[in-house]
Design an enzyme around this catalytic site. Structure first.
Site, PDB file in Angstrom:
ATOM      1  N   THR A 212      67.653  11.927  27.185  1.00 45.66           N
ATOM      2  CA  THR A 212      67.800  10.467  27.255  1.00 45.66           C
ATOM      3  C   THR A 212      68.740  10.019  26.134  1.00 45.66           C
ATOM      4  O   THR A 212      68.990  10.766  25.178  1.00 45.66           O
ATOM      5  CB  THR A 212      66.441   9.758  27.105  1.00 45.66           C
ATOM      6  OG1 THR A 212      65.850  10.176  25.869  1.00 45.66           O
ATOM      7  CG2 THR A 212      65.501  10.110  28.241  1.00 45.66           C
TER       8      THR A 212
ATOM      9  N   GLU B 236      65.730   9.493  33.472  1.00 44.13           N
ATOM     10  CA  GLU B 236      64.582  10.050  34.192  1.00 44.13           C
ATOM     11  C   GLU B 236      64.717   9.884  35.703  1.00 44.13           C
ATOM     12  O   GLU B 236      63.924  10.422  36.466  1.00 44.13           O
ATOM     13  CB  GLU B 236      63.290   9.357  33.722  1.00 44.13           C
ATOM     14  CG  GLU B 236      62.887   9.648  32.287  1.00 44.13           C
ATOM     15  CD  GLU B 236      63.536   8.708  31.259  1.00 44.13           C
ATOM     16  OE1 GLU B 236      64.563   8.071  31.591  1.00 44.13           O
ATOM     17  OE2 GLU B 236      63.014   8.609  30.133  1.00 44.13           O
TER      18      GLU B 236
ATOM     19  N   LYS C 241      58.536 -11.198  20.388  1.00 45.17           N
ATOM     20  CA  LYS C 241      57.308 -11.959  20.603  1.00 45.17           C
ATOM     21  C   LYS C 241      57.141 -12.971  19.480  1.00 45.17           C
ATOM     22  O   LYS C 241      56.810 -12.609  18.353  1.00 45.17           O
ATOM     23  CB  LYS C 241      56.107 -11.023  20.682  1.00 45.17           C
ATOM     24  CG  LYS C 241      54.919 -11.664  21.365  1.00 45.17           C
ATOM     25  CD  LYS C 241      53.853 -10.631  21.671  1.00 45.17           C
ATOM     26  CE  LYS C 241      52.813 -11.210  22.635  1.00 45.17           C
ATOM     27  NZ  LYS C 241      51.786 -10.251  22.967  1.00 45.17           N
TER      28      LYS C 241
ATOM     29  N   TRP D 251      56.750 -14.455  24.726  1.00 40.22           N
ATOM     30  CA  TRP D 251      57.904 -13.564  24.848  1.00 40.22           C
ATOM     31  C   TRP D 251      59.225 -14.316  24.943  1.00 40.22           C
ATOM     32  O   TRP D 251      59.333 -15.318  25.630  1.00 40.22           O
ATOM     33  CB  TRP D 251      57.786 -12.692  26.104  1.00 40.22           C
ATOM     34  CG  TRP D 251      56.660 -11.703  26.070  1.00 40.22           C
ATOM     35  CD1 TRP D 251      55.565 -11.690  26.886  1.00 40.22           C
ATOM     36  CD2 TRP D 251      56.512 -10.584  25.193  1.00 40.22           C
ATOM     37  NE1 TRP D 251      54.757 -10.621  26.565  1.00 40.22           N
ATOM     38  CE2 TRP D 251      55.312  -9.930  25.531  1.00 40.22           C
ATOM     39  CE3 TRP D 251      57.285 -10.068  24.142  1.00 40.22           C
ATOM     40  CZ2 TRP D 251      54.861  -8.802  24.876  1.00 40.22           C
ATOM     41  CZ3 TRP D 251      56.828  -8.938  23.487  1.00 40.22           C
ATOM     42  CH2 TRP D 251      55.643  -8.319  23.847  1.00 40.22           C
TER      43      TRP D 251
HETATM   44  P1  ADP Z   1      67.736   5.309  26.848  1.00 38.83           P
HETATM   45  O1  ADP Z   1      66.394   5.004  27.460  1.00 38.83           O
HETATM   46  O2  ADP Z   1      67.619   6.132  25.603  1.00 38.83           O
HETATM   47  O3  ADP Z   1      68.653   4.092  26.691  1.00 38.83           O
HETATM   48  P2  ADP Z   1      68.969   5.861  29.355  1.00 38.83           P
HETATM   49  O4  ADP Z   1      70.455   5.965  29.286  1.00 38.83           O
HETATM   50  O5  ADP Z   1      68.263   6.692  30.333  1.00 38.83           O
HETATM   51  O6  ADP Z   1      68.436   6.220  27.922  1.00 38.83           O
HETATM   52  O7  ADP Z   1      68.627   4.338  29.546  1.00 38.83           O
HETATM   53  C1  ADP Z   1      67.817   3.773  30.547  1.00 38.83           C
HETATM   54  C2  ADP Z   1      67.547   2.336  30.195  1.00 38.83           C
HETATM   55  O8  ADP Z   1      68.761   1.597  30.044  1.00 38.83           O
HETATM   56  C3  ADP Z   1      66.798   1.574  31.258  1.00 38.83           C
HETATM   57  O9  ADP Z   1      65.408   1.798  31.170  1.00 38.83           O
HETATM   58  C4  ADP Z   1      67.159   0.135  30.942  1.00 38.83           C
HETATM   59  O10 ADP Z   1      66.353  -0.408  29.912  1.00 38.83           O
HETATM   60  C5  ADP Z   1      68.563   0.249  30.421  1.00 38.83           C
HETATM   61  N1  ADP Z   1      69.515  -0.106  31.498  1.00 38.83           N
HETATM   62  C6  ADP Z   1      70.219   0.729  32.281  1.00 38.83           C
HETATM   63  N2  ADP Z   1      70.989   0.031  33.140  1.00 38.83           N
HETATM   64  C7  ADP Z   1      70.765  -1.277  32.904  1.00 38.83           C
HETATM   65  C8  ADP Z   1      71.245  -2.501  33.473  1.00 38.83           C
HETATM   66  N3  ADP Z   1      72.135  -2.525  34.441  1.00 38.83           N
HETATM   67  N4  ADP Z   1      70.757  -3.655  32.966  1.00 38.83           N
HETATM   68  C9  ADP Z   1      69.855  -3.658  31.962  1.00 38.83           C
HETATM   69  N5  ADP Z   1      69.371  -2.547  31.385  1.00 38.83           N
HETATM   70  C10 ADP Z   1      69.820  -1.364  31.850  1.00 38.83           C
END
Ligand code: ADP
Length: 543
Positions: free
Chosen positions: A177, A321, A431, A436
């Protein structure tokens, strides 16, 4: 027929049915070209070389590189012979690079010549990494221990390889990740999940990729398989244009124009820079029909600017994931008749779910939340391209994978049209006085100000309200705005108690290795801003 879904069958399809489409790659100062037929022969040579080096089914091989044809050859050779490709994030800290390679137990590391220094630093952090064998791609800097040059390695090998008929559930690729909210965690993608994700992502309401497309992945190949593009393109016969190390706007513009690129993909920060460069020259990129933006939310101002330049913006959401694509904001039949405002509003959301993703939204008590566009809760997902656990990480797995579902940690709404919208990541919600605040909404309002290029909103400790928002902003070149002016601007756009207590001006917002805002670094840097006498009178959240 019971025919396994394998990475090697995507390659075989492209070689047989799209032999004249292929890969263009910036290799240092040169542009090199391979038809899928020639590419397939290089993949076979590489697999033969890996076998000669003793790589067996199940072994892990690491890549440490830019988006290039050689990196793509690894994408096909390593999984197709039954081994696992670990795509290391080149922008992690030296300790994290060494740590992820140790966690994966990689035996060989393929390194771009221009990145040898980063690997040397990682060996400095953990000398055990020096035991690996290194293969150097591109400029032949052979100063690492046991280093050999990629082209010499494959030169005398046979261009044929009898790809084994693997079980489709065999692991193909390992990726960590992005480490936005926590330390990187490893995910394994199988051949089956990779194939199904590629099919689902090619679909017309998802990326709508076709043979005629010329695709430039700016999203790195170490960021969740460049969102699947290295598999989707050969699968549909589209050509791939690999930018190598040059990701500056001028380098991208040059490639798009020279190769007639129709489709590209990357995180918002990439497009900020490209937008500014295109605006400065006063002309868009006529061949570039559409770009997918994801990884973090697309700011409305960026969306409007790119569309005004003539390129369609496709907003996508996903997670490592999930292989990663979960939703893509494509308009549905129902929205064809909607007003332009409604259509724009829906396209700015993260969008409807992919066929391979089942979902539910639960509140803090585990109750299902209505899909009415207002009620919010945490998004849970499951499906054939969603991971079932983290690799060798029981504690993190137990927290995230529950009852056959994966908890995304994203707080969302789903509306009547079936469009999902991310309100915030649960770890980024602020928060204030028990209520929120959506950091995303405040950021989008700030980035709508003509002088603001980037804005990042995060919570810090406050004596009275427990937590209050702070905004960090980067101004567009040659513009200015005072803290007061920005707070007045926000007052006209968001609830009064959502206005950040302070606006701090930065030259750059700290980023993760894949270009996302690193809010946890800002939270640490400004942890005491409101408790150390720098406080301003905060609004009462209940006002
Ligand atoms: P990390 O969790 O370390 O950032 P990832 O690259 O797998 O690794 O990121 C997934 C997360 O990125 C998602 O759970 C979300 O919070 C955020 N994310 C991905 N695409 C978008 C999007 N289009 N808009 C908002 N958040 C996004």
């Amino acid at each position: 027929m019971d025919s396994p879904l394998l990475v090697s069958s995507i390659l075989a399809h492209a070689v047989k049915n799209h032999p004249r489409r292929g890969v263009v790659s910036r290799d240092g100062a040169e542009i090199v070209r391979f038809s899928y037929a020639a590419f397939g022969a290089r993949v076979a040579r590489l697999a033969n070389a890996l076998r000669r080096l003793g790589i067996e089914p199940g072994d892990r091989v690491a890549s440490f590189g830019w988006n290039s044809h050689r990196h793509l050859e690894l994408y096909y050779a390593v999984p197709s012979m039954g081994a696992v490709l670990h795509t290391v994030n080149i922008r992690l800290f030296p300790e994290q690079i060494a740590g992820t390679i140790a966690h994966a137990a990689d035996r060989i590391v393929f390194v771009d010549g221009s990145l040898v220094g980063a690997v040397r630093a990682a060996i400095g952090a953990d000398p055990a990494l020096g035991e690996c064998r290194f293969v150097i791609m591109g400029p032949a800097d052979l100063t690492l221990p046991n280093a050999v040059d990629y082209e010499s390695l494959i030169a005398d090998e046979s261009p044929e390889f009898a790809w084994p008929r693997l079980d489709e559930n065999t692991a193909a690729i390992m990726c960590f990740t992005s480490a936005t909210t926590a330390d990187p965690k490893a995910i394994l993608f199988s051949h089956r999940s990779t194939f199904l994700h590629a099919l689902a992502t090619a679909a017309a309401d998802v990326f709508a990729l076709a043979e005629r497309d010329v695709v430039l992945p700016i999203v790195p190949m170490f960021h969740v398989n460049a969102w699947g593009l290295p598999f989707v393109c050969p699968l549909v016969g589209a050509s791939l244009v690999m930018p190598g190390a040059r990701l500056d706007p001028a380098g991208i513009i040059e490639l798009v124009e020279a190769e007639g690129v129709t489709f590209s993909a990357g995180v918002p920060t990439v497009w900020f820079a490209l937008r500014d460069a295109l605006n400065a020259r006063g002309a868009g990129l006529p061949s570039l029909e559409r770009v997918v933006i994801g990884g973090s939310a697309v700011p409305p101002a960026l969306f409007d600017d790119l569309e005004a330049l003539g390129t369609k913006v496709i907003h996508a959401w996903g997670m490592t994931e999930m292989s990663p694509i979960g939703t893509v904001s494509t308009l549905t039949a129902e929205l064809a008749a909607a007003t332009p405002d409604v259509r724009r509003r829906e396209r700015l959301k993260q969008g409807p779910f992919s066929v391979i993703v089942d979902w539910k939204i639960l509140d803090d008590d585990g109750n299902a939340v209505a899909a009415d566009g207002h009620a919010r809760g945490e998004l849970w997902v499951r499906g054939p391209a969603v991971a079932a656990s983290y690799y060798n990480n029981d504690a993190a797995s137990a927290a995230a994978f529950v009852d056959g579902w994966f908890r995304t940690g994203d707080i969302v709404t789903v509306d009547d049209f079936g469009f999902m919208e991310i309100v915030d990541r649960s770890k980024d919600l602020v928060k204030s006085g028990g209520e929120w605040i959506s950091s995303v909404e405040v950021e989008n309002a700030l980035m709508g100000h003509p002088a603001v290029r980037e804005a990042c909103v995060f919570g810090v400790t406050h004596a009275r309200w427990i937590e209050r928002p702070i905004a960090a902003v980067v101004m567009r070149d040659g513009t200015a705005a005072s803290e007061d002016e920005l707070r007045v601007w926000l007052g006209e756009r968001v609830a009064k108690w959502w206005i950040p207590d302070r606006v701090v001006f930065l030259d750059a917002i700290p980023r993760t290795g894949v270009g996302k805002f690193l809010k946890r670094a800002l939270r640490e840097r400004y942890a005491e801003l409101l408790t150390s006498g720098g406080d301003v009178v905060a609004q009462n959240p209940s006002e």
